[in-house]
Design a protein around this motif. Structure first.
Motif, short mmCIF file in Angstrom:
data_model
loop_
_atom_site.label_atom_id
_atom_site.label_comp_id
_atom_site.label_asym_id
_atom_site.label_seq_id
_atom_site.Cartn_x
_atom_site.Cartn_y
_atom_site.Cartn_z
N GLU A 35 21.31 46.96 70.46
CA GLU A 35 20.75 46.80 71.79
C GLU A 35 19.57 45.82 71.76
OE1 GLU A 35 22.30 47.80 74.26
OE2 GLU A 35 23.53 49.45 73.54
N VAL A 36 18.75 45.91 70.72
CA VAL A 36 17.61 44.99 70.59
C VAL A 36 18.11 43.55 70.44
CG1 VAL A 36 15.67 44.34 69.12
CG2 VAL A 36 16.08 46.75 69.65
N GLN A 37 19.19 43.35 69.70
CA GLN A 37 19.75 42.01 69.54
C GLN A 37 20.25 41.47 70.88
OE1 GLN A 37 22.64 42.79 66.49
NE2 GLN A 37 21.12 42.76 64.84
N ARG A 38 20.79 42.33 71.72
CA ARG A 38 21.22 41.90 73.06
C ARG A 38 20.03 41.42 73.87
NH1 ARG A 38 23.56 46.39 76.26
NH2 ARG A 38 24.14 44.72 77.68
N VAL A 39 18.90 42.14 73.76
CA VAL A 39 17.70 41.76 74.50
C VAL A 39 17.17 40.41 74.00
CG1 VAL A 39 15.28 42.36 74.93
CG2 VAL A 39 17.06 44.11 75.12
N GLU A 40 17.15 40.22 72.68
CA GLU A 40 16.73 38.92 72.13
C GLU A 40 17.57 37.79 72.72
OE1 GLU A 40 15.10 39.44 67.57
OE2 GLU A 40 17.26 39.34 67.89
N ALA A 41 18.88 37.95 72.69
CA ALA A 41 19.79 36.91 73.18
C ALA A 41 19.56 36.65 74.66
CB ALA A 41 21.24 37.31 72.92
N TYR A 42 19.39 37.72 75.43
CA TYR A 42 19.17 37.57 76.87
C TYR A 42 17.90 36.78 77.16
CZ TYR A 42 17.75 39.03 81.59
OH TYR A 42 17.32 39.04 82.90
N LEU A 43 16.79 37.16 76.55
CA LEU A 43 15.50 36.52 76.84
C LEU A 43 15.45 35.08 76.35
CD1 LEU A 43 13.04 39.45 76.05
CD2 LEU A 43 13.68 38.58 78.31
N ASN A 44 16.15 34.77 75.27
CA ASN A 44 16.13 33.40 74.75
C ASN A 44 17.08 32.47 75.48
OD1 ASN A 44 14.16 33.55 72.65
ND2 ASN A 44 15.62 34.73 71.43
N ASN A 45 18.08 33.02 76.15
CA ASN A 45 19.12 32.18 76.76
C ASN A 45 19.09 32.15 78.27
OD1 ASN A 45 20.47 31.28 74.31
ND2 ASN A 45 21.10 33.40 74.05
N ILE A 46 18.22 32.95 78.87
CA ILE A 46 18.14 32.93 80.32
C ILE A 46 17.62 31.55 80.75
CG2 ILE A 46 15.79 33.88 80.39
CD1 ILE A 46 16.64 35.45 82.87
N LYS A 47 18.32 30.90 81.66
CA LYS A 47 17.94 29.54 82.05
C LYS A 47 16.64 29.57 82.84
CE LYS A 47 19.80 25.33 84.11
NZ LYS A 47 20.95 24.72 84.79
N GLY A 48 16.53 30.52 83.70
CA GLY A 48 15.33 30.67 84.53
C GLY A 48 15.53 31.85 85.44
N MET A 49 14.45 32.49 85.82
CA MET A 49 14.55 33.68 86.66
C MET A 49 13.43 33.70 87.67
SD MET A 49 14.33 37.65 85.48
CE MET A 49 14.31 38.96 86.71
N ARG A 50 13.77 34.04 88.90
CA ARG A 50 12.78 34.25 89.95
C ARG A 50 13.03 35.64 90.54
NH1 ARG A 50 10.33 29.33 91.32
NH2 ARG A 50 11.61 27.45 91.00
N ALA A 51 11.97 36.26 91.02
CA ALA A 51 12.10 37.59 91.63
C ALA A 51 10.86 37.87 92.46
CB ALA A 51 12.26 38.66 90.55
N SER A 87 12.32 42.85 91.94
CA SER A 87 13.43 43.06 92.88
C SER A 87 13.92 41.69 93.36
CB SER A 87 12.98 43.91 94.07
OG SER A 87 11.93 43.26 94.79
N ASP A 88 15.09 41.68 93.97
CA ASP A 88 15.68 40.43 94.48
C ASP A 88 15.74 39.36 93.39
OD1 ASP A 88 15.83 41.63 97.05
OD2 ASP A 88 13.75 41.05 97.44
N GLU A 89 16.14 39.76 92.19
CA GLU A 89 16.17 38.82 91.07
C GLU A 89 17.23 37.74 91.28
OE1 GLU A 89 16.39 42.91 88.98
OE2 GLU A 89 16.54 42.22 91.05
N GLU A 90 16.86 36.52 90.92
CA GLU A 90 17.78 35.38 90.93
C GLU A 90 17.75 34.75 89.55
OE1 GLU A 90 16.47 32.72 93.96
OE2 GLU A 90 16.50 34.25 95.52
N GLU A 91 18.85 34.85 88.83
CA GLU A 91 18.91 34.29 87.49
C GLU A 91 19.70 32.99 87.50
OE1 GLU A 91 20.16 36.87 84.39
OE2 GLU A 91 18.74 38.44 84.92
N GLY A 92 19.42 32.16 86.50
CA GLY A 92 20.12 30.88 86.39
C GLY A 92 19.43 29.77 87.15
#
Length: 198
Positions: free
Chosen positions: A30-46, A180-185
């Motif tokens: 699960e921790v490895q999934r979090v690492e991958a998510y945080l390093n590969n997210i292009k950008g996020m607004r919320a 809330s109202d997260e927009e990823e990518g």
């Protein structure tokens, strides 16, 4: 028993413990999934709501790209916070004051490392999987008493979404940020993470 020993070592700050190898294999995954998510997210607004150490509420817009974080406060009045490159700069528009802080002893510094690697200087103290949720708590490996950051995620159909942060700083002050109202990518230009100036 193994986890109890690791926690005991962390509390004493006498054992060299880092990373997440102290966790059971399923939690390591699960921790490895979090690492991958945080390093590969292009950008996020919320949108965000924050509860500070004094139980005061504030709200505004949250922006994140790997390595940088920005909070644009709307309530109780306009303010800007930008974190990255080892420092945090906060500007209060009401009185034009600017505060500069090092992220070395601030829990937010654990989120704006890039790339994020939960090993070496970072210790994962806990990983909890719930129904449609996941949270991971991290601290500085060489001095966990300097602060703790808990990252909260929605976990639906194998996809993570950052939905909140909870932190405790070196003075035991607590804060929480709910998204809330997260927009990823979002393709967020790096210029948006320029530190506020006078």
């Amino acid at each position: 028993m193994k986890r109890a020993l690791v926690v005991f070592c962390v509390l004493l700050s006498g054992c060299e413990v880092s990373g997440y190898k102290n966790l059971p294999p399923n939690e390591q995954a699960e921790v490895q999934r979090v690492e991958a998510y945080l390093n590969n997210i292009k950008g996020m607004r919320a949108s965000f709501v924050q509860i500070g150490p004094d139980a005061g509420h504030s709200a505004g817009r949250f922006s994140y790209v790997p390595g940088y974080l920005r909070l644009d406060y709307i309530e109780p009045h306009p303010m800007e916070l930008v974190a990255g490159n080892g420092r945090l700069v906060f500007k209060d528009m009401a009185n034009q004051s600017i505060t500069h802080l090092s992220l070395k002893r601030n829990p937010l510094g654990l989120l704006v490392h890039y790339p994020i690697r939960f090993g070496g200087q970072i210790l994962v103290t806990d990983a909890r999987k719930g129904q449609d949720s996941l949270q991971v708590s991290v601290a500085e490996a060489n001095n966990p008493s300097q602060g703790l950051l808990t990252l909260q995620f929605a976990d639906r159909a194998g996809h993570l979404n950052l939905i909140g942060l909870q932190g405790v700083d070196v003075r035991k002050n607590r804060f929480s940020v709910t998204l809330s109202d997260e927009e990823e990518g979002s393709d967020i230009p790096k210029s948006e993470f320029k530190f506020p100036s006078e």
